[in-house]
Write an enzyme that holds these catalytic residues in place. Sequence first.
Site, PDB file in Angstrom:
ATOM      1  N   CYS A 187       0.840  -1.202   0.000  1.00 40.46           N
ATOM      2  CA  CYS A 187       0.000   0.000   0.000  1.00 40.46           C
ATOM      3  C   CYS A 187       0.873   1.250   0.000  1.00 40.46           C
ATOM      4  O   CYS A 187       2.078   1.191   0.227  1.00 40.46           O
ATOM      5  CB  CYS A 187      -0.955   0.012   1.195  1.00 40.46           C
ATOM      6  SG  CYS A 187      -0.173   0.399   2.772  1.00 40.46           S
ATOM      7  N   ASP A 200      19.606  14.749 -31.586  1.00 32.04           N
ATOM      8  CA  ASP A 200      20.332  13.476 -31.579  1.00 32.04           C
ATOM      9  C   ASP A 200      21.836  13.627 -31.402  1.00 32.04           C
ATOM     10  O   ASP A 200      22.549  12.645 -31.299  1.00 32.04           O
ATOM     11  CB  ASP A 200      20.070  12.710 -32.885  1.00 32.04           C
ATOM     12  CG  ASP A 200      20.874  13.280 -34.048  1.00 32.04           C
ATOM     13  OD1 ASP A 200      20.950  14.530 -34.146  1.00 32.04           O
ATOM     14  OD2 ASP A 200      21.418  12.498 -34.840  1.00 32.04           O
ATOM     15  N   ASP A 227      23.377  18.990 -29.069  1.00 33.49           N
ATOM     16  CA  ASP A 227      21.977  19.216 -28.687  1.00 33.49           C
ATOM     17  C   ASP A 227      21.763  19.074 -27.173  1.00 33.49           C
ATOM     18  O   ASP A 227      20.701  19.447 -26.667  1.00 33.49           O
ATOM     19  CB  ASP A 227      21.056  18.215 -29.399  1.00 33.49           C
ATOM     20  CG  ASP A 227      21.080  18.381 -30.906  1.00 33.49           C
ATOM     21  OD1 ASP A 227      21.105  19.538 -31.354  1.00 33.49           O
ATOM     22  OD2 ASP A 227      21.073  17.363 -31.621  1.00 33.49           O
ATOM     23  N   ASP A 238      16.143  19.559 -33.995  1.00 31.52           N
ATOM     24  CA  ASP A 238      17.468  19.623 -34.595  1.00 31.52           C
ATOM     25  C   ASP A 238      17.298  19.158 -36.043  1.00 31.52           C
ATOM     26  O   ASP A 238      16.310  18.502 -36.381  1.00 31.52           O
ATOM     27  CB  ASP A 238      18.423  18.705 -33.830  1.00 31.52           C
ATOM     28  CG  ASP A 238      19.748  18.545 -34.538  1.00 31.52           C
ATOM     29  OD1 ASP A 238      20.352  19.566 -34.888  1.00 31.52           O
ATOM     30  OD2 ASP A 238      20.149  17.388 -34.759  1.00 31.52           O
ATOM     31  N   CYS A 276       2.988   1.943   2.987  1.00 27.52           N
ATOM     32  CA  CYS A 276       4.251   1.192   3.047  1.00 27.52           C
ATOM     33  C   CYS A 276       5.365   1.989   2.366  1.00 27.52           C
ATOM     34  O   CYS A 276       6.500   2.040   2.842  1.00 27.52           O
ATOM     35  CB  CYS A 276       4.106  -0.162   2.358  1.00 27.52           C
ATOM     36  SG  CYS A 276       2.915  -1.287   3.106  1.00 27.52           S
TER      37      CYS A 276
END
Length: 801
Positions: free
Chosen positions: A100, A695, A699, A504, A103
Amino acid sequence: MSHSCFHCGLEVAQHNRVQALIEKSSHDFCCAGCASVCQTIYQSGLGAFYQQQTSSTLPAVDLEYPLEFYDAPAFQQPFLEATNNESEKIITLISDTIHCAACVWLIERAIDALEGVNWTRVNLTNKRIRISWKEGEIQLSSIMQRLADLGYSAMPYEQNIAEKIANKANKAMLYKIGFAAFTMMNLLWISIAIYTGASEGKYHQYFQWLGFALATPTLFYSGFGFLKSAYNGLKNGLMNMDVPISIGALTTYFYSVYVLLGFSTKSEVYFDTVVNFIFVILIGRYLESSAKKSAISASSSLQQLQPKVALVIREGEHAIMPISAIGLGERVLIKPGERIPVDGRVIFGTSEADESLLSGEAYPIVKNLGDEVFAGSVNGQGALEIKVEKILKQSVLGKIVSLVENTQHNKSAIVCSIDKIIPYFVGATLFLAVITFVYWYPQDFDLALLSATSVLIITCPCAFGLATPMSIAVASGAAVKEKMLIKNSDALEVLDKVDWVVFDKTGTLTLGEFEVTHAPSDSADLIQIMASIEKYSQHPLAKAITMQNKRQFLTISDFNSAPGQGISAVINEQTYKIGRLSFVDAQNQVSQAMLEKSEQIERQGSSCIWCASQSEILGFIALSDQIKIDAYETVAQLQMQGKQVSILSGDSQAVTQRVANSLNIKHVIAQALPQDKAEYIKQLQKNHQVLMIGDGVNDAPALVQANTSMAIGSGSDVSVNHADVVLLKSTLAPILTMIKLSKRTNQIIKQNIIFALSYNVLMVPLAMMAKVTPLFAAIVMPISSLIVIGNAARLRKKDKK
């Protein structure tokens, strides 16, 4: 062949037999996990463990091995995550007793309080605990001991060990459910007999004693987990949801015993009520656990892609070895049709590999001598012999699994707020139960007792606590199936609000697969110099230049990179620079004719890469790139959704503008350095929520600066490490899928929170008004959590819009 596992003692049959050398002797094991652990124990000098197994001395903590084992570096190594700080250690533990939101709060608060612990993150959905601590200030065994004191015995997480723990816990739970079901059915018959008048007269107490005989073992066997968890929490001055459940069960039971022994003028006992709601709550927790496992199966399914054993070649002989026991530099044989077990490089043979499950690449990739292969991909028709280059956790598949699992540990702002509320929620439950009892007591003691018990049971923060983390966990799994990795769960919340998308250019909007379209007629020497230096660069242009070289590569030294500008190196004591013209020609030495020619080429859409020595400009090479096929549709869809789109590139204005015109993008920033990119994002953020997609190494600052970010998985490690979401496919369509998933996830989270609040607002007053029985409360409470889990599971279905 021996008939029992040397490590765990389970039966070994022909179908599950695994052999391994332990101190130069061959032993049988029931699985690769047992073989691997046994080898680790002996390699750590802890072989005496097996002689101690017959000892009557029991460990203080209920673990598979003595606590001191977990402090041995060799024992920890397979479980530790890579960190930038040598003094910091990070590990993931698993505990089957987390059930829960209270916890979660209890564990995080207690472990964070230990000196030497940096932070603790508990995942309710998969019951894992991720801990960072400082080496030298605290031992892992001390942390595990503290967890055990709290009632949460935990072990380092490993797939096969986790499965054993889960199976053991499920079996124990089913035994308890079965026993509770047996006693409940018998008590139902007794109740029917009582209600039909069979208990009148001298048989009255007989039936009550029979109820006592059935309820007592049910409470202290089937309900022992609740009682133990509540005791451990209170002992440490902290409360979880088992506290009110245990109080309700014990109060009802001991009141019934009080009546049974004749200390009350009342004649009614409630042993059947105790048994019934213990049975129903156990069923609810079992179903809840099964639903969670089903809903967040993404990382587990990824782990199944990695074989547990491999065929290793040692001293000319073939031996089946557990993956975790294979070291760097060892040779592994992969037969046709087998799944590749480890990351490595081909040293013999030729074949094709299906890497679609990792990269999204639809076609098999040819693997020749010297090519890399990756764990989880499928070998084709040829046999391959590879040299192992990465251990399990460092493999591409291992990193993907870690990204998925760590996302579920990263808490959003909503989850953090809910975690702070949960402890007060438990306290409020007890307070409301006391008020209910006090209010009804003057009228009817039995009614007061049952109404207070109903309040204790029906008040459920579990649905509230699961609302957000369950949705995030399922969304992460759904993203993985679409080849998207969510590294930061906050991205799911932010993406829905994004109104400006920045791309980019090279490798993101374009394929990043360049080819040389122009070179000087006498360019052999120029290309040899450029290729020898570019060989050490990660830039997308570097590969095309390197492949153009037909000569032997030159030896270089003092390689340096200036992100966004170019690179430099020394060849034969001569310094060379490669990159944009402003970088290589600081003294303005370029001839007018050469400059005009480069400008003409760039207007046609090619990129010019210049090269210069210390004394002169040697020339330039022009390369061209193609726009990705789905870039047109992706950009158009983003604009139709009302989002502004920009191109942010380090390339020349002419080349960048050509791509922008093709994609109908109005906002163009070209020749931008890394710091320029970050500054541009910062300016946009004054009025917009910005998504950055890139990528390359240059960047990274912009990816960090943006409100949320995505990296193309085929790009540099730097961009991948700094992005919130990693797209394993090189296409752009997943961007739209990710935005749609974000919108759906936020809708589901809102629905779950509204439902959880509405449930408690409606049911708690009804319980206080004595309109709800304890049995009904026990039925409704787990159902509320199951509804939240079921609603979150809808995210696994693809959005058809």
